[in-house]
Design an enzyme around this catalytic site. Structure first.
Site, PDB file in Angstrom:
ATOM      1  N   MET A   1       0.845  -1.199   0.000  1.00 51.54           N
ATOM      2  CA  MET A   1       0.000   0.000   0.000  1.00 51.54           C
ATOM      3  C   MET A   1       0.882   1.251   0.000  1.00 51.54           C
ATOM      4  O   MET A   1       0.422   2.341   0.353  1.00 51.54           O
ATOM      5  CB  MET A   1      -0.929  -0.011   1.208  1.00 51.54           C
ATOM      6  CG  MET A   1      -1.901  -1.190   1.156  1.00 51.54           C
ATOM      7  SD  MET A   1      -3.402  -0.939   2.100  1.00 51.54           S
ATOM      8  CE  MET A   1      -2.744  -0.772   3.731  1.00 51.54           C
ATOM      9  N   GLY A   2       2.151   1.100  -0.375  1.00 46.87           N
ATOM     10  CA  GLY A   2       3.037   2.261  -0.471  1.00 46.87           C
ATOM     11  C   GLY A   2       3.580   2.697   0.876  1.00 46.87           C
ATOM     12  O   GLY A   2       3.542   1.936   1.841  1.00 46.87           O
ATOM     13  N   ALA A   3       4.092   3.949   0.918  1.00 54.38           N
ATOM     14  CA  ALA A   3       4.867   4.432   2.075  1.00 54.38           C
ATOM     15  C   ALA A   3       5.927   3.377   2.395  1.00 54.38           C
ATOM     16  O   ALA A   3       6.019   2.855   3.509  1.00 54.38           O
ATOM     17  CB  ALA A   3       3.965   4.723   3.283  1.00 54.38           C
TER      18      ALA A   3
ATOM     19  N   GLY B   1      11.314  -3.060   4.975  1.00 51.08           N
ATOM     20  CA  GLY B   1      10.544  -4.309   5.082  1.00 51.08           C
ATOM     21  C   GLY B   1       9.928  -4.675   3.738  1.00 51.08           C
ATOM     22  O   GLY B   1      10.039  -5.818   3.275  1.00 51.08           O
ATOM     23  N   HIS B   2       9.294  -3.686   3.100  1.00 52.17           N
ATOM     24  CA  HIS B   2       8.723  -3.939   1.770  1.00 52.17           C
ATOM     25  C   HIS B   2       9.830  -4.357   0.787  1.00 52.17           C
ATOM     26  O   HIS B   2       9.669  -5.302   0.011  1.00 52.17           O
ATOM     27  CB  HIS B   2       8.071  -2.662   1.214  1.00 52.17           C
ATOM     28  CG  HIS B   2       6.869  -2.185   1.965  1.00 52.17           C
ATOM     29  ND1 HIS B   2       6.837  -0.983   2.633  1.00 52.17           N
ATOM     30  CD2 HIS B   2       5.636  -2.734   2.133  1.00 52.17           C
ATOM     31  CE1 HIS B   2       5.648  -0.810   3.179  1.00 52.17           C
ATOM     32  NE2 HIS B   2       4.900  -1.857   2.912  1.00 52.17           N
TER      33      HIS B   2
ATOM     34  N   GLY C   1       4.704 -10.483   4.121  1.00 49.75           N
ATOM     35  CA  GLY C   1       5.502 -10.370   5.341  1.00 49.75           C
ATOM     36  C   GLY C   1       4.869 -11.065   6.536  1.00 49.75           C
ATOM     37  O   GLY C   1       3.659 -10.964   6.757  1.00 49.75           O
TER      38      GLY C   1
ATOM     39  N   ASP D   1       2.405  -9.356   9.083  1.00 50.62           N
ATOM     40  CA  ASP D   1       0.945  -9.503   9.030  1.00 50.62           C
ATOM     41  C   ASP D   1       0.627 -11.003   9.029  1.00 50.62           C
ATOM     42  O   ASP D   1       0.192 -11.567   8.022  1.00 50.62           O
ATOM     43  CB  ASP D   1       0.414  -8.800   7.782  1.00 50.62           C
ATOM     44  CG  ASP D   1       0.693  -7.310   7.834  1.00 50.62           C
ATOM     45  OD1 ASP D   1      -0.024  -6.591   8.531  1.00 50.62           O
ATOM     46  OD2 ASP D   1       1.678  -6.866   7.206  1.00 50.62           O
TER      47      ASP D   1
ATOM     48  N   GLN E   1      -2.815 -12.217   8.145  1.00 55.49           N
ATOM     49  CA  GLN E   1      -3.094 -11.912   6.734  1.00 55.49           C
ATOM     50  C   GLN E   1      -2.473 -12.985   5.835  1.00 55.49           C
ATOM     51  O   GLN E   1      -3.068 -13.384   4.827  1.00 55.49           O
ATOM     52  CB  GLN E   1      -2.536 -10.535   6.382  1.00 55.49           C
ATOM     53  CG  GLN E   1      -2.646 -10.180   4.912  1.00 55.49           C
ATOM     54  CD  GLN E   1      -2.267  -8.743   4.650  1.00 55.49           C
ATOM     55  OE1 GLN E   1      -3.100  -7.851   4.714  1.00 55.49           O
ATOM     56  NE2 GLN E   1      -1.006  -8.502   4.344  1.00 55.49           N
TER      57      GLN E   1
ATOM     58  N   SER F   1       6.953  -0.342   9.726  1.00 56.74           N
ATOM     59  CA  SER F   1       5.561  -0.241   9.295  1.00 56.74           C
ATOM     60  C   SER F   1       5.325   1.142   8.716  1.00 56.74           C
ATOM     61  O   SER F   1       5.887   2.126   9.210  1.00 56.74           O
ATOM     62  CB  SER F   1       4.636  -0.452  10.503  1.00 56.74           C
ATOM     63  OG  SER F   1       3.328  -0.032  10.195  1.00 56.74           O
TER      64      SER F   1
HETATM   65  P1  AMP Z   1       1.487  -3.004   3.454  1.00 52.91           P
HETATM   66  O1  AMP Z   1       2.052  -1.966   2.545  1.00 52.91           O
HETATM   67  O2  AMP Z   1       1.475  -2.616   4.889  1.00 52.91           O
HETATM   68  O3  AMP Z   1       0.172  -3.552   2.959  1.00 52.91           O
HETATM   69  O4  AMP Z   1       2.502  -4.225   3.387  1.00 52.91           O
HETATM   70  C1  AMP Z   1       2.829  -4.831   2.162  1.00 52.91           C
HETATM   71  C2  AMP Z   1       3.581  -6.109   2.438  1.00 52.91           C
HETATM   72  O5  AMP Z   1       4.776  -5.801   3.153  1.00 52.91           O
HETATM   73  C3  AMP Z   1       2.791  -7.097   3.307  1.00 52.91           C
HETATM   74  O6  AMP Z   1       3.016  -8.411   2.820  1.00 52.91           O
HETATM   75  C4  AMP Z   1       3.404  -6.900   4.675  1.00 52.91           C
HETATM   76  O7  AMP Z   1       3.301  -8.035   5.516  1.00 52.91           O
HETATM   77  C5  AMP Z   1       4.856  -6.627   4.295  1.00 52.91           C
HETATM   78  N1  AMP Z   1       5.533  -5.921   5.388  1.00 52.91           N
HETATM   79  C6  AMP Z   1       5.079  -4.841   6.071  1.00 52.91           C
HETATM   80  N2  AMP Z   1       5.945  -4.507   7.047  1.00 52.91           N
HETATM   81  C7  AMP Z   1       6.970  -5.408   6.974  1.00 52.91           C
HETATM   82  C8  AMP Z   1       8.166  -5.606   7.719  1.00 52.91           C
HETATM   83  N3  AMP Z   1       8.499  -4.819   8.735  1.00 52.91           N
HETATM   84  N4  AMP Z   1       8.990  -6.617   7.366  1.00 52.91           N
HETATM   85  C9  AMP Z   1       8.660  -7.446   6.327  1.00 52.91           C
HETATM   86  N5  AMP Z   1       7.541  -7.305   5.579  1.00 52.91           N
HETATM   87  C10 AMP Z   1       6.708  -6.310   5.899  1.00 52.91           C
END
Ligand code: AMP
Length: 287
Positions: A30-32, A36-37, A149, A152, A155, A187
């Site tokens: 979802m960006g930002a 981790g991403h 990741g 979640d 999820q 996050s």
């Molecule tokens: P989001 O943008 O929050 O929807 O996350 C997109 C993907 O990045 C999802 O599969 C999350 O589980 C993963 N993700 C978010 N934070 C982390 C992190 N700290 N380490 C590894 N993967 C992450």
């Protein structure tokens, strides 16, 4: 990096690539973006010929409209980070591209127990929204490999179920949670914390370490009580849950036995920002 905004253009391009025998790895976001991403994309790059990501803040998965309205958007920086990581393709659709006004939406998936517990219980409708967007993205891309990741945790289980329900042929890879030096799980929501709050929220990681150290020594009820008190003292204003659960199916546990794999999961509010984190206490993820 090629940026596609229209699914038809991307589908045409992907069909060409697949006809040349190329493997496709996909990590939706979802960006930002943060490290981790990027770690998901780096793993995908090692394992696939083409690495694809998407940035789409999916309105249907926000049970709290304020959370959606305030979701951080840092598109220019995101594109820069993706270029630096060597991501091959970015899908950047508008809402109407994912949810065309003339097509049915709001379909429901049978997620069973997963929807009644933890995130499912405290964020009603959230996982239906996640499935609605992921069904569409996976149908468009038909990737060989999907990277998500552990951050979640629930999820990942929901998406595993969606893959089974929809009979998608992609393989789900669960990647470890990347943390800041002190232990805070990275996050996008951390961007909304003040410098002071950023120090306080470390308490979540410390609590997970405490649970990992003590789970085989003390009753879970006592561990959870201590953990709640610790988070409240640290400045969290509301705790949705601190639970120890079976790591394979998220059945909640009230005591330890040496056979059941255990995961600790936390969701708590610092001010109005809701943070989640988890730690597998025994062995590795095997669902
Ligand atoms: P989001 O943008 O929050 O929807 O996350 C997109 C993907 O990045 C999802 O599969 C999350 O589980 C993963 N993700 C978010 N934070 C982390 C992190 N700290 N380490 C590894 N993967 C992450």
């Amino acid at each position: 990096m090629i940026i596609f905004k229209k699914k038809r253009d991307l589908q045409t391009w992907l069909t060409q690539q697949k006809s040349q025998g190329k493997s496709i790895g996909f990590a939706p976001t979802m960006g930002a973006l943060h490290e981790g991403h990027l770690s998901l994309l780096q793993t995908s790059k090692k394992e696939n010929d083409i690495t694809l990501t998407s940035i789409f803040v999916n309105p249907t998965q926000f049970n709290d409209p304020k959370d959606f309205a305030k979701y951080p958007i840092t598109l220019e920086n995101d594109i820069y980070m993706l270029e630096q990581t060597g991501c091959d393709v970015l899908f950047l659709p508008a809402v109407d591209e994912i949810y065309p006004p003339n097509e049915p939406k709001g379909e429901q998936y049978n997620l069973g127990y997963l929807e009644t517990v933890l995130e499912g219980k405290f964020r009603p409708g959230h996982f239906q929204g996640v499935c609605q967007v992921m069904y569409r993205l996976l149908s468009i891309f038909q990737p060989h490999n999907l990277y998500m990741g552990q951050k979640d945790y629930q999820q990942c289980m929901v998406i595993k179920r969606l893959i089974q329900l929809a009979d998608f042929s992609c393989k789900l890879h669960i990647c470890p949670t990347l943390r800041e030096k002190e232990g805070l799980a990275m996050s996008s929501r951390n961007l909304r914390l003040t410098a002071e709050e950023r120090k306080k929220v470390l308490a979540i990681y410390i609590t997970l370490l405490y649970l990992k150290k003590e789970y085989s020594q003390q009753a879970f009820s006592l561990l959870k009580e201590n953990a709640v008190n610790y988070l409240l003292e640290a400045g969290f204003v509301k705790i949705d849950y601190i639970e120890l659960a079976n790591a394979d199916d998220l059945t909640l546990l009230d005591k330890w036995d040496d056979k059941t794999p255990v995961v600790a999961l936390i969701a708590a509010f610092m001010g109005e920002i809701r943070l989640i984190d988890n730690m597998v206490l025994t062995g590795s993820i095997s669902f």
